[in-house]
Design an enzyme around this catalytic site. Structure first.
Site, PDB file in Angstrom:
ATOM      1  N   LEU A   1     -33.245 -34.370   5.769  1.00 27.64           N
ATOM      2  CA  LEU A   1     -33.585 -34.479   7.261  1.00 27.64           C
ATOM      3  C   LEU A   1     -33.598 -32.731   7.492  1.00 27.64           C
ATOM      4  O   LEU A   1     -32.872 -32.083   6.991  1.00 27.64           O
ATOM      5  CB  LEU A   1     -32.748 -34.960   8.058  1.00 27.64           C
ATOM      6  CG  LEU A   1     -32.686 -36.489   7.986  1.00 27.64           C
ATOM      7  CD1 LEU A   1     -31.723 -37.099   9.128  1.00 27.64           C
ATOM      8  CD2 LEU A   1     -34.073 -37.077   8.213  1.00 27.64           C
ATOM      9  N   ASP A   2     -34.362 -32.336   8.322  1.00 28.06           N
ATOM     10  CA  ASP A   2     -34.558 -30.918   8.780  1.00 28.06           C
ATOM     11  C   ASP A   2     -33.059 -30.727   9.415  1.00 28.06           C
ATOM     12  O   ASP A   2     -32.320 -31.657   9.994  1.00 28.06           O
ATOM     13  CB  ASP A   2     -35.659 -30.669   9.773  1.00 28.06           C
ATOM     14  CG  ASP A   2     -36.950 -30.926   9.167  1.00 28.06           C
ATOM     15  OD1 ASP A   2     -36.993 -30.987   7.875  1.00 28.06           O
ATOM     16  OD2 ASP A   2     -37.825 -31.131   9.958  1.00 28.06           O
ATOM     17  N   LEU A   3     -32.977 -29.379   9.789  1.00 29.60           N
ATOM     18  CA  LEU A   3     -31.679 -28.883  10.406  1.00 29.60           C
ATOM     19  C   LEU A   3     -31.360 -29.444  11.737  1.00 29.60           C
ATOM     20  O   LEU A   3     -30.408 -29.813  12.250  1.00 29.60           O
ATOM     21  CB  LEU A   3     -31.755 -27.201  10.370  1.00 29.60           C
ATOM     22  CG  LEU A   3     -30.717 -26.649  11.201  1.00 29.60           C
ATOM     23  CD1 LEU A   3     -29.479 -26.559  10.108  1.00 29.60           C
ATOM     24  CD2 LEU A   3     -30.906 -25.091  11.519  1.00 29.60           C
TER      25      LEU A   3
ATOM     26  N   THR B   1     -33.176 -32.316  12.935  1.00 30.05           N
ATOM     27  CA  THR B   1     -33.095 -33.746  12.932  1.00 30.05           C
ATOM     28  C   THR B   1     -31.953 -34.503  12.706  1.00 30.05           C
ATOM     29  O   THR B   1     -31.072 -34.016  11.888  1.00 30.05           O
ATOM     30  CB  THR B   1     -34.192 -34.159  11.866  1.00 30.05           C
ATOM     31  OG1 THR B   1     -35.494 -33.488  12.116  1.00 30.05           O
ATOM     32  CG2 THR B   1     -34.606 -35.646  11.726  1.00 30.05           C
TER      33      THR B   1
ATOM     34  N   HIS C   1     -41.704 -31.940   6.214  1.00 28.48           N
ATOM     35  CA  HIS C   1     -42.038 -32.135   7.855  1.00 28.48           C
ATOM     36  C   HIS C   1     -42.847 -33.241   8.403  1.00 28.48           C
ATOM     37  O   HIS C   1     -43.739 -32.643   9.551  1.00 28.48           O
ATOM     38  CB  HIS C   1     -42.202 -30.512   8.340  1.00 28.48           C
ATOM     39  CG  HIS C   1     -41.152 -29.679   8.311  1.00 28.48           C
ATOM     40  ND1 HIS C   1     -41.233 -28.315   8.533  1.00 28.48           N
ATOM     41  CD2 HIS C   1     -39.809 -29.909   7.821  1.00 28.48           C
ATOM     42  CE1 HIS C   1     -40.236 -27.732   8.204  1.00 28.48           C
ATOM     43  NE2 HIS C   1     -39.258 -28.648   7.887  1.00 28.48           N
TER      44      HIS C   1
END
Length: 229
Positions: free
Chosen positions: A101-103, A105, A184
């Site tokens: 997961l993104d930073l 998210t 993403h």
């Protein structure tokens, strides 16, 4: 990790019994007697019980974590704290995220040291579903349901995304179910239709549903592990 947890895991006894063994001076760390269960053990230290060295034995491990914002899904990052901050397990650095997961998210991250198992989550040919709760900047329109179902042409991508299921919850909130994991992807899908993702939260991978509080983790059940096939 804590010495008492390490001993309980590798000796197969309760922490109460571990405490007794520590008080009886039966445990040494690097040759020194340690009587405190809260002693923080590092991986390069040698632990002996009654003079015999304990060799860490770790089976394949599977965990879920409810990731907060601000943490990266890696074992080492010079600029940001990693999700291993939350994991108090022996050799936690051997674990990896099966689908990052993104930073910014939040939500469900599955961690394991079983590479084949995680491949079944991340490989496109396995079509493992992921469900996200999405908050967007501009109001959602019903026509987007069909657009997402037909696949979306992302910027700098040759092929459209696979069919995705969009459920509009209200003007600014939706549930999106996808079966691939492009870079993403969710944010880029909404950007492609002229919208901006404000918040993103993963609630499910396959049939494994997130059921713990933010910042907490737990082992997966046997049935959850077997559900990834």
């Amino acid at each position: 990790m804590r010495l008492d947890k390490f001993l309980a895991h590798h000796l197969g006894i309760s922490r109460t019994l571990v405490g007794r063994e520590l008080k009886a001076q039966n445990v040494t760390v690097d040759g020194e007697i340690v009587k405190s269960g809260s002693y923080q053990l590092s991986l390069d230290q040698v632990v002996k019980y009654q003079g015999e060295e304990i060799t860490p034995v770790v089976d394949k491990r599977y965990f879920m974590l409810n990731k907060p914002q601000g943490y990266v899904c890696s074992t080492d990052d010079p600029d940001h704290p990693t999700i291993l901050y939350f994991i108090d397990e022996p050799m936690a650095e051997k674990l990896h995220a099966a689908g990052r997961l993104d930073l910014d998210t939040t939500g469900l991250v599955l961690l394991t040291d079983d590479g084949q198992w995680s491949h079944r989550i991340t490989s496109p040919k396995h079509h493992c579903e992921k469900s996200y709760l999405v908050t967007v900047e501009s109001a959602l329109e019903e026509k987007l349901i069909k657009i997402f179902e037909d696949g979306i042409q992302l910027n700098n991508e040759r092929d459209k995304t696979k069919p995705a299921k969009l459920e509009i919850l209200d003007d600014f909130h939706a549930r999106l179910i996808i079966s691939e994991g492009r870079y993403h992807q969710v944010k880029r899908m909404f950007a492609a239709v002229g919208n901006h993702v404000v918040e993103l939260h993963r609630e499910r991978i396959g049939t494994i549903m997130l059921d713990i509080e933010e910042g907490e983790y737990r082992p997966l059940t046997e049935s959850e592990v077997k559900s990834i096939s």
